[in-house]
Design a protein around this motif. Structure first.
Motif, PDB file in Angstrom:
ATOM      1  N   ARG A 137       3.247  11.333  13.737  1.00 14.95           N
ATOM      2  CA  ARG A 137       3.133  10.218  14.667  1.00 14.95           C
ATOM      3  C   ARG A 137       4.306  10.208  15.656  1.00 14.95           C
ATOM      4  NH1 ARG A 137       2.124   4.069  13.996  1.00 14.95           N
ATOM      5  NH2 ARG A 137       1.332   4.508  11.934  1.00 14.95           N
ATOM      6  N   GLN A 163      14.654  12.206  11.306  1.00 13.55           N
ATOM      7  CA  GLN A 163      15.407  11.297  10.452  1.00 13.55           C
ATOM      8  C   GLN A 163      16.238  12.136   9.492  1.00 13.55           C
ATOM      9  OE1 GLN A 163      13.071   8.091   8.871  1.00 13.55           O
ATOM     10  NE2 GLN A 163      14.430   7.923   7.103  1.00 13.55           N
ATOM     11  N   TYR A 220       8.135   3.587  -1.452  1.00 11.98           N
ATOM     12  CA  TYR A 220       8.369   3.732  -0.018  1.00 11.98           C
ATOM     13  C   TYR A 220       7.072   3.912   0.771  1.00 11.98           C
ATOM     14  CZ  TYR A 220      13.136   4.295  -1.631  1.00 11.98           C
ATOM     15  OH  TYR A 220      14.343   4.084  -2.226  1.00 11.98           O
ATOM     16  N   LEU A 274      18.880   3.025   8.204  1.00 11.30           N
ATOM     17  CA  LEU A 274      18.288   3.492   6.955  1.00 11.30           C
ATOM     18  C   LEU A 274      16.778   3.265   6.941  1.00 11.30           C
ATOM     19  CD1 LEU A 274      20.927   2.130   4.439  1.00 11.30           C
ATOM     20  CD2 LEU A 274      20.502   4.521   4.971  1.00 11.30           C
ATOM     21  N   TYR A 275      16.118   3.932   6.022  1.00 13.39           N
ATOM     22  CA  TYR A 275      14.687   3.736   5.834  1.00 13.39           C
ATOM     23  C   TYR A 275      14.452   2.287   5.350  1.00 13.39           C
ATOM     24  CZ  TYR A 275       9.956   4.621   4.321  1.00 13.39           C
ATOM     25  OH  TYR A 275       8.607   4.556   4.176  1.00 13.39           O
ATOM     26  N   GLY A 335      12.522   0.783   3.357  1.00 10.70           N
ATOM     27  CA  GLY A 335      12.394   0.593   1.909  1.00 10.70           C
ATOM     28  C   GLY A 335      13.748   0.590   1.222  1.00 10.70           C
ATOM     29  N   VAL A 336      14.675   1.397   1.727  1.00 12.30           N
ATOM     30  CA  VAL A 336      16.001   1.482   1.128  1.00 12.30           C
ATOM     31  C   VAL A 336      16.790   0.209   1.434  1.00 12.30           C
ATOM     32  CG1 VAL A 336      18.153   2.788   1.094  1.00 12.30           C
ATOM     33  CG2 VAL A 336      15.981   3.980   1.350  1.00 12.30           C
ATOM     34  N   GLU A 382      15.624  -2.599  -0.726  1.00  8.99           N
ATOM     35  CA  GLU A 382      16.080  -2.482  -2.100  1.00  8.99           C
ATOM     36  C   GLU A 382      17.503  -3.017  -2.272  1.00  8.99           C
ATOM     37  OE1 GLU A 382      16.209   1.361  -4.892  1.00  8.99           O
ATOM     38  OE2 GLU A 382      14.799   1.376  -3.208  1.00  8.99           O
ATOM     39  N   PHE A 406       8.658  -4.641   2.119  1.00  9.95           N
ATOM     40  CA  PHE A 406       9.167  -3.891   0.973  1.00  9.95           C
ATOM     41  C   PHE A 406       9.801  -4.803  -0.059  1.00  9.95           C
ATOM     42  CE2 PHE A 406       8.905  -0.277   3.905  1.00  9.95           C
ATOM     43  CZ  PHE A 406       8.295   0.643   3.073  1.00  9.95           C
ATOM     44  N   GLU A 437      -1.402   1.033  11.960  1.00 10.63           N
ATOM     45  CA  GLU A 437      -0.861   1.298  10.622  1.00 10.63           C
ATOM     46  C   GLU A 437      -0.874   2.802  10.345  1.00 10.63           C
ATOM     47  OE1 GLU A 437      -0.628  -1.479   8.133  1.00 10.63           O
ATOM     48  OE2 GLU A 437      -0.437  -0.348   6.271  1.00 10.63           O
ATOM     49  N   ASP A 487      -1.461   3.259   0.354  1.00 14.94           N
ATOM     50  CA  ASP A 487      -0.382   2.567  -0.351  1.00 14.94           C
ATOM     51  C   ASP A 487      -0.855   1.212  -0.885  1.00 14.94           C
ATOM     52  OD1 ASP A 487      -0.533   2.343   2.476  1.00 14.94           O
ATOM     53  OD2 ASP A 487       1.174   1.010   2.459  1.00 14.94           O
ATOM     54  N   HIS A 531       9.549  -0.859 -13.668  1.00 12.28           N
ATOM     55  CA  HIS A 531      10.974  -0.912 -13.322  1.00 12.28           C
ATOM     56  C   HIS A 531      11.410  -2.294 -12.854  1.00 12.28           C
ATOM     57  CE1 HIS A 531      11.646   3.392 -13.712  1.00 12.28           C
ATOM     58  NE2 HIS A 531      10.381   3.454 -13.375  1.00 12.28           N
TER      59      HIS A 531
END
Lengths: 436, 436
Positions: free
Chosen positions: A172, A188, A210, B16-17, B19-20, B23, B51, B151, B231, B329
């Motif tokens: 993308r 990235q 993720y 950062l990503y 998701g990270v 977290e 996330f 998306e 997902d 988790h």
């Protein structure tokens, strides 16, 4: 379809989506399925094959000649063929691998060498990778060349000459970028990746966390060795959920699912736990004896918990298996098949447990009383097994959640039934001995 | 991070990503997390938000002003924002929605109107679609325009002017095709899709079966209304597996997971089942009374199965919850927190069950005997609850699978313990009454 119309069969296989073809063929006998599939080109066969259940794949390869099979294996993607080869007869694997092209063969051998349940065992080596110093335009051209043989081209990994993972780029982003931009400007750099010896459950969790389509797998020198895609991660998650459900229901986890597991293997994986639980329950009898050293009249109490637990445990096992099989759509509309199977397994397990309880009870309370315990255990286990399997199926037919009749409730019902059977057996036996 | 360095915090959120970032922030108090997050641009906030755990999102929105919140909601993707809005206070939703852009707002209202657990409730309307009669070259250009707000652009759906679904095309195929080819020549016509009112479990199964990245959702006129992505399907599968596990362990399924569910809600969802199971077990006492109408001496036998079942059921519940939480988790390294929580819940549930058993037992065997039953039930439930929770945690620390100590084995151990407690309580009470 059965008119042996070669062209028609070929078209049937190629025109539809591979997953749909696989679904139709899987309802046939393996021999029939292969008669249809053999008319398709090897590339189509390689696409359809992974959609079969693994046990169906193993049956099919027995029918396919070594030469066509080697072609199918060449066409299958890296992780799928390793799944299949791991389940085939090792001698057969060797014969077939000799016919597979050299490059593919060394790739297969490498993947086969990773330990089961590791990231290496579920990854594929067919990832798209590009160097960092090329332009977006050149990247798209190179990607066109790579595309046909890659599992996914939507995630592109940027590596140096030594295959070290430098960065990550989504297709993308590549499409949105200016054609003259160099990849290192837009990639990235902090790539989330897993190690090749990581547990497959960890890999699946990372992908889920993720929302990735794929995650890169690196060795301990940060060299890219493969990717795990979202669909394989979903399979792992299903497997782990099934394994946990089976363990909680006291069944050794089944690799092939409830329907595909052979009768005696299924009986073994349940029997082992039932025997362990029977011994645990016989300890309760011992403890009871300590508190209530029965003098002839109270021996029935000693074995009451053991008898009831046997029925409850057997019922929990079959309920767990059927509920999980229903959730995975393994058993659609096979009610009588399941009932017949569970009666036979119940009787077999009942007989084994009865034998063991006879020995345990004989040592504690003598021959006549132990015969009551033995007979009761046999009946309770058989009835418990059958009703544990039938309850979820009945609930499903009523439009309710099959898991709703929880294991403890099955155990409670089986307790009640167990008391009736225990005391009826006892009074019948007493009468028998009195008349004799 | 806490130096309030605005630029630094902004960079932390964007570099950062998502998701990270989520977290890291989720380990903070909501107030702290928002202090960091508020410096990020709305588009980044919209990426990070989904996330977070849904209960954390709900806590956060209380802190965010209505105006910034409306911007975040505009930036979130269709399915994620509906998930959040469904869980928010309805009045708050109305206030915020008034500030959301018109186009987004009507999209949100439409998605909110689909029934929970339907395909409509988990789909997003941000799919990539193209007409059939354009060339590959033009398609790629149009896709570049659509890409930022979709998306996924890896699956492209071909529709006519009335949004009827005509075909499907993967971006891979589009990139490989000649630029002059028209889409209708290369598109796949038999599109596998789901209906907007299909159950979400069916949707997840279809995506898993065909290894799709996304599946199109159509209304009853075959008009494309949305897509469900892989997902979200994985989330549904996890949810369903958790729900089945909870039902099997006799817990009303928890929506928020073990850790996030408030104490009294958790107690209620377990207590309801334990009470039902207690009544089921008291039927066993009735049945036993029929066979063995005790005359003073044998009353202990009548309630033996009920007492043992109470402990086993309480243990199964806590074991099931902890094992599932470990698999997801949720509970990493919170052993003492869990222990303290389970002691309190065990004592509360034990007290409630003890009260009910007192009434049941009093009606059958009189005051003195029923006090033994009552005290035993309290102790057995408390101890059973705690040990059911601790066993899986102990197994995990030993490096074993936490699910390995199956529910029946926990029940067997609790049986043994139950007998000891029952008879010790009885003899202690007898002594007490004799001396008095």
């Amino acid at each position: 379809i059965q008119g042996n119309d070669e062209l028609g069969l070929r078209e049937f296989c190629t025109a539809l989506y591979p997953g749909v073809v696989a679904e139709i063929l899987e309802d046939m006998e393996p021999e029939e399925a292969w008669k249809v599939l053999k008319h398709a080109p090897a590339s189509t066969q390689g696409e359809i094959f992974p959609f079969f259940d693994i046990s169906f794949q193993v049956k099919l390869v027995e029918l396919v000649g070594d030469k066509p099979l080697s072609r199918i294996i060449e066409e299958m993607s890296g992780d799928d063929r390793v799944d299949l080869l791991e389940r085939m007869d090792p001698d057969h694997v060797e014969t077939v691998l000799r016919l597979v092209a050299q490059a593919e063969r060394s790739d297969i051998r490498k993947l086969l060498s990773y330990p089961e349940y590791s990231a290496g065992s579920i990854m594929t080596t067919e990832y798209a990778s590009l160097p960092a110093d090329i332009s977006v335009k050149e990247a798209l051209e190179r990607l066109r060349v790579q595309a046909p043989s890659r599992e996914t081209i939507y995630y592109i990994y940027i590596t140096d000459e030594g295959r070290h993972l430098l960065g990550f780029l989504s297709l993308r982003k590549l499409i949105l970028a200016k054609p003259t931009t160099r990849l290192e400007e837009i990639m990235q750099r902090d790539v989330i990746c897993v190690r090749v010896d990581d547990d497959q459950e960890h890999v699946a969790n990372e992908i889920a966390r993720y929302d990735f389509i794929a995650i890169p797998v690196v060795d301990n020198q940060n060299r890219l060795v493969g990717i795990v895609t979202h669909d394989d991660a979903a399979d792992v998650m299903q497997e782990e959920a099934t394994e946990d459900a089976h363990l909680l229901g006291a069944v050794q986890p089944l690799e092939d699912g409830y329907v595909a597991t052979p009768f005696f293997e299924l009986a073994w994986k349940r029997g082992v736990w039932l025997v362990i639980l029977l011994f645990a329950a016989s300890m309760t009898a011992k403890v009871l004896q300590y508190f209530d050293p029965g003098d002839g009249g109270t021996w029935m109490v000693l074995f009451l918990p053991m008898v009831l637990a046997s029925g409850g445990n057997a019922g929990s096992q079959s309920a767990t298996l059927v509920i999980r099989a229903l959730a995975l759509h393994e058993t659609d509309g096979r009610v009588s098949w399941i009932a017949w199977r569970e009666i036979r397994i119940g009787a077999l397990l009942g007989a084994i447990l009865a034998l063991i309880s006879f020995i345990v009870a004989y040592l504690m309370i003598g021959i006549q009383a132990s015969m009551v315990v033995t007979l009761t255990v046999f009946l309770v286990v058989t009835v418990g097994t059958l009703s544990g399997a039938m309850l979820p199926l009945g609930l499903k037919r009523l439009g309710m959640d099959p898991a709703f009749m929880s294991n403890p409730l099955i155990a409670a019902l089986s307790d009640m039934l167990g008391v009736v059977i225990y005391y009826s057996t006892a009074s019948a036996t007493v009468q028998l001995f009195t008349t004799a």
